[in-house]
Design an enzyme around this catalytic site. Structure first.
Site, mmCIF file in Angstrom:
data_model
loop_
_atom_site.group_PDB
_atom_site.id
_atom_site.type_symbol
_atom_site.label_atom_id
_atom_site.label_comp_id
_atom_site.label_asym_id
_atom_site.label_seq_id
_atom_site.Cartn_x
_atom_site.Cartn_y
_atom_site.Cartn_z
ATOM 1 N N LYS A 1 -4.492 -25.171 17.292
ATOM 2 C CA LYS A 1 -3.895 -26.485 17.033
ATOM 3 C C LYS A 1 -3.868 -26.760 15.527
ATOM 4 C CE LYS A 1 -4.539 -31.346 18.420
ATOM 5 N NZ LYS A 1 -5.381 -32.246 19.254
ATOM 6 N N SER B 1 -7.007 -35.745 24.326
ATOM 7 C CA SER B 1 -5.973 -34.878 23.771
ATOM 8 C C SER B 1 -6.021 -33.426 24.215
ATOM 9 C CB SER B 1 -5.999 -34.941 22.243
ATOM 10 O OG SER B 1 -5.603 -36.207 21.794
ATOM 11 N N SER C 1 -2.791 -35.146 21.931
ATOM 12 C CA SER C 1 -2.134 -34.589 20.767
ATOM 13 C C SER C 1 -2.052 -33.059 20.777
ATOM 14 C CB SER C 1 -2.842 -35.050 19.489
ATOM 15 O OG SER C 1 -4.198 -34.603 19.465
#
Length: 448
Positions: free
Chosen positions: A79, A177, A153
């Site tokens: 990420k 997330s 996210s």
């Protein structure tokens, strides 16, 4: 029987590499080919490392400790809010530094030490603040339904795994997330308890709410990846649990949120499955916080802290409003909020070992340019569809999202959440493995 569909799992790949049946470079090339053919429609990656990943794969093949590497040759996506040597950490924003990182985040270092090869960096919403993943000119889409979001996210991470581009991906979870993209995309996503995995996210990990965790297609892969991220090999071994007391809380955590009937039914069906497998389930609604102020204050003020030093004019309008609210709410970030919630939850868990809830209140929201929409529109959309995750971030207790069927209207996966007190990661994984064995799920979305 195990979860069905998709390419090889990380567990299978690592076993094949250790045995010499396959070379790490061949595995890496397959991931690169999948990204080249599929990511144009999905937008999961912001950076792909074709030359570097092949070199890293070749280096794994000649390591002296190859036979002991738990993730030998496994392609992994990272990420884009943790540092990866040689690449800028943009955190979904043009306001962040374009300078390349000079070291790996501890979690990235652990994954590499375990033999994983970093294929690329996955997309996130600006400063990882939102439950959908998009930026100016770029919308990340759900492989199950391209009109809908994979969540946020860690949306790029979820989309990368669910589309079969990589077998596992790194994510992190400050208000759901990891678990929200896992639920949207039919994956296993676990947020470990506080201190199990190094966090070191932003300036203060959103006042301790954020944790790094895995997104995978199987429970075995989730346990394996978590064991590496935690540097705790025991987490990789999932044993069948004895009779577990499971509280079933299928109701809404908020009077302003209605739970979709299909998510509620999936929760009740999962309770019946576990009850039939020898566990003791009972309806036991959770003592959710009477006020969401503690969660919202940390969400907004944590974002404001992460924006320190950035050019405000380069931030999205919704982000500027979010951090402005955070500056005003920071004084409401109080330890007493956690202490009060923990007191009530400790009482709740005297009668149960684990709680089962829906993972989401509704199917994923639309994949649109949320980054151009107002702050209130973003807040309302996020809170209404994903209200079940945040209390476990506030507490710092572990929680996992597990697939539970397909929504008949959206065509996206249904999911349930299991959560428990500190130290219950192995129990949550064990229960998830029982669900997987009894009710296998498609491991990846149909290739479009």
């Amino acid at each position: 029987m195990v979860a069905t569909g998709g390419a090889r799992t990380a567990t299978e790949i690592a076993g094949d590499v250790r045995s010499g049946r396959v070379q790490p470079a061949a595995v890496a090339q397959q991931a690169l080919d999948a990204i080249a053919s599929r990511d144009g429609a999905i937008g999961a990656f912001v950076e792909v490392r074709p030359d570097e990943v092949l070199r890293e794969a070749d280096a794994v093949a000649v390591r002296a400790d190859l036979q002991s590497l738990p993730l030998a040759g496994v392609p992994v996506a990272i990420k884009d809010n943790v540092s990866v040597t040689g690449y800028p950490m943009r955190n979904g924003s043009v306001a962040t530094s374009p300078d390349a990182a000079t070291s790996d985040h501890p979690v990235v270092a652990r994954l590499r030490a375990a033999g994983a090869v970093v294929v690329g960096l996955t997309s996130v919403p600006e400063l990882c603040l939102w439950g959908a993943t998009d930026a100016a000119g770029r919308i990340t889409r759900n492989p199950w339904n391209l009109d809908l979001t994979p969540g946020g996210s860690s949306g790029g991470a979820g989309a990368a795994v669910a589309s079969g581009m990589v077998p596992i991906a790194h994510g992190n979870d400050g208000m759901g997330s990891v678990r929200i993209p896992a639920a949207n995309c039919g994956l296993v996503g676990i947020k470990p308890g506080r201190g199990v995995v190094p966090s070191q996210l932003g300036r203060n990990s959103w006042f301790g709410m954020s944790e790094n965790g895995p997104l995978t297609t199987t429970v075995a892969d989730a346990a394996l990846m978590l064991s590496v991220m935690a540097d705790d090999p025991s987490l990789a071994y999932v044993d069948r649990p004895e009779s577990v007391r499971i509280g079933v809380a299928a109701g809404s955590p908020s009077p302003v949120v209605r739970v979709d009937e299909h998510f509620r039914r999936a929760t009740l069906d999962t309770a019946r499955l576990l009850d039939g497998d020898g566990h003791r389930t009972t309806t036991a609604e959770l003592p959710y916080p009477a006020s969401p102020l503690g969660q919202i204050a940390r969400w907004t003020a944590g974002g404001a802290d992460d924006a320190t030093g950035l050019d405000r004019s380069a931030l999205q309008k919704r982000t500027r409003r979010h951090i402005a609210v955070g500056r005003r709410l920071e004084r409401f970030v109080k330890p007493s909020q956690i202490a009060s919630l923990e007191r009530h939850m400790r009482t709740y868990f005297t009668d149960v070992d684990v709680v089962l809830t829906p993972a989401l209140a509704t199917p994923p929201i639309r994949a649109i340019d949320w980054s151009t929409r107002g702050w209130l529109a973003n807040m309302a959309a996020n809170i209404r569809y994903a209200p079940f995750a945040a209390p476990w971030n506030l507490l710092g207790w572990p929680a996992i999202s597990v697939p539970a069927g397909i929504h008949p209207e959206s065509g996206t996966p249904l999911a349930v959440q299991l959560a428990g007190p500190p130290g219950s990661e192995r129990l949550l994984l064990a229960l998830a493995a029982q669900i997987e064995l009894a009710r296998p799920w498609p491991r990846t979305a149909p290739v479009r």
